[in-house]
Design a protein around this motif. Sequence first.
Motif, PDB file in Angstrom:
ATOM      1  N   ALA A 286       0.769  -1.270  -0.021  1.00  0.00           N
ATOM      2  CA  ALA A 286      -0.056   0.173   0.115  1.00  0.00           C
ATOM      3  C   ALA A 286       0.852   1.234  -0.032  1.00  0.00           C
ATOM      4  N   ILE A 287       0.336   2.228  -0.660  1.00  0.00           N
ATOM      5  CA  ILE A 287       0.982   3.569  -0.784  1.00  0.00           C
ATOM      6  C   ILE A 287       1.256   4.259   0.755  1.00  0.00           C
ATOM      7  N   VAL A 288       2.525   4.752   1.048  1.00  0.00           N
ATOM      8  CA  VAL A 288       2.706   5.379   2.367  1.00  0.00           C
ATOM      9  C   VAL A 288       2.975   6.795   1.824  1.00  0.00           C
ATOM     10  N   GLY A 289       1.907   7.803   2.822  1.00  0.00           N
ATOM     11  CA  GLY A 289       2.149   9.189   2.704  1.00  0.00           C
ATOM     12  C   GLY A 289       1.592   9.588   1.435  1.00  0.00           C
ATOM     13  N   ALA A 290       0.222   9.299   1.083  1.00  0.00           N
ATOM     14  CA  ALA A 290      -0.508   9.782  -0.042  1.00  0.00           C
ATOM     15  C   ALA A 290      -0.579  11.127  -0.036  1.00  0.00           C
ATOM     16  N   GLY A 291      -0.275  12.091  -1.101  1.00  0.00           N
ATOM     17  CA  GLY A 291      -0.394  13.254  -1.451  1.00  0.00           C
ATOM     18  C   GLY A 291       0.648  14.106  -0.446  1.00  0.00           C
ATOM     19  N   ASP A 292       1.870  13.399   0.162  1.00  0.00           N
ATOM     20  CA  ASP A 292       2.840  14.172   0.931  1.00  0.00           C
ATOM     21  C   ASP A 292       3.906  13.783   0.785  1.00  0.00           C
ATOM     22  N   VAL A 293       4.787  14.665  -0.242  1.00  0.00           N
ATOM     23  CA  VAL A 293       5.965  14.269  -0.436  1.00  0.00           C
ATOM     24  C   VAL A 293       6.976  14.117   0.509  1.00  0.00           C
ATOM     25  N   VAL A 294       7.127  14.866   1.531  1.00  0.00           N
ATOM     26  CA  VAL A 294       7.795  14.752   2.798  1.00  0.00           C
ATOM     27  C   VAL A 294       7.624  13.410   3.281  1.00  0.00           C
ATOM     28  N   ALA A 295       6.683  12.884   3.641  1.00  0.00           N
ATOM     29  CA  ALA A 295       6.124  11.525   4.193  1.00  0.00           C
ATOM     30  C   ALA A 295       6.726  10.562   3.202  1.00  0.00           C
ATOM     31  N   GLN A 296       6.593  10.718   1.724  1.00  0.00           N
ATOM     32  CA  GLN A 296       7.017   9.800   0.768  1.00  0.00           C
ATOM     33  C   GLN A 296       8.516   9.686   0.565  1.00  0.00           C
ATOM     34  N   THR A 297       8.978  10.737   0.654  1.00  0.00           N
ATOM     35  CA  THR A 297      10.561  10.938   0.755  1.00  0.00           C
ATOM     36  C   THR A 297      11.115   9.931   1.801  1.00  0.00           C
ATOM     37  N   ARG A 298      10.544  10.192   2.839  1.00  0.00           N
ATOM     38  CA  ARG A 298      11.040   9.564   4.354  1.00  0.00           C
ATOM     39  C   ARG A 298      10.926   7.996   4.379  1.00  0.00           C
ATOM     40  N   ARG A 299       9.828   7.369   3.552  1.00  0.00           N
ATOM     41  CA  ARG A 299       9.385   6.156   3.410  1.00  0.00           C
ATOM     42  C   ARG A 299      10.531   5.589   2.541  1.00  0.00           C
ATOM     43  N   VAL A 300      10.801   6.267   1.298  1.00  0.00           N
ATOM     44  CA  VAL A 300      11.575   5.806   0.257  1.00  0.00           C
ATOM     45  C   VAL A 300      13.208   5.749   0.628  1.00  0.00           C
ATOM     46  N   LEU A 301      13.554   6.554   1.400  1.00  0.00           N
ATOM     47  CA  LEU A 301      15.045   6.789   2.055  1.00  0.00           C
ATOM     48  C   LEU A 301      15.047   5.610   3.240  1.00  0.00           C
ATOM     49  N   GLU A 302      13.950   5.210   3.850  1.00  0.00           N
ATOM     50  CA  GLU A 302      13.951   4.159   4.805  1.00  0.00           C
ATOM     51  C   GLU A 302      14.180   2.800   4.054  1.00  0.00           C
ATOM     52  N   ILE A 303      13.455   3.020   3.104  1.00  0.00           N
ATOM     53  CA  ILE A 303      13.638   1.543   2.271  1.00  0.00           C
ATOM     54  C   ILE A 303      14.976   1.517   1.742  1.00  0.00           C
ATOM     55  N   ILE A 304      15.568   2.481   1.311  1.00  0.00           N
ATOM     56  CA  ILE A 304      16.935   2.404   0.610  1.00  0.00           C
ATOM     57  C   ILE A 304      17.905   2.058   1.707  1.00  0.00           C
TER      58      ILE A 304
END
Length: 131
Positions: A41-59
């Motif tokens: 499921a998408i994390v942080g829908a509509g929120d680039v700050v939340a999405q960037t944080r999740r992306v970098l956590e996965i990286i």
Amino acid sequence: MAREPIVPLNSPPSLAPYSPGARAGDLVFVSGVLSMGDDGAIVGAGDVVAQTRRVLEIIRSVVEAAGGSMNDIVFNQIFLKDLSDYAGMNSVYKEFFPKDFPARYCIRADLVKPEFLVEIASTAHIPQASG
């Protein structure tokens, strides 16, 4: 040179035929990462700050599964759905890379689904354990 797939525990499901990461010698390549939970499921829908944080956590999870840390990342490729999100993405990016920044580029691009606002792919240099 042999290629070794890297798949951390609790990785989000892949949307296509790829591994979250791959090692070739001392280089570790992290596939383009989107903001998804372990269930897909998408994390942080509509929120680039939340999405960037999740992306970098996965990286970070992929790099750590390869035996490294965020300090080992030497290059990032950043894709933003909308360049007006550049400042928001950077506000989180510098939390994960506070100094001695990796090389990078950032471009506007259509992403695989319209809900995704940011995607980042990384390259790390992580020397293999000798033995």
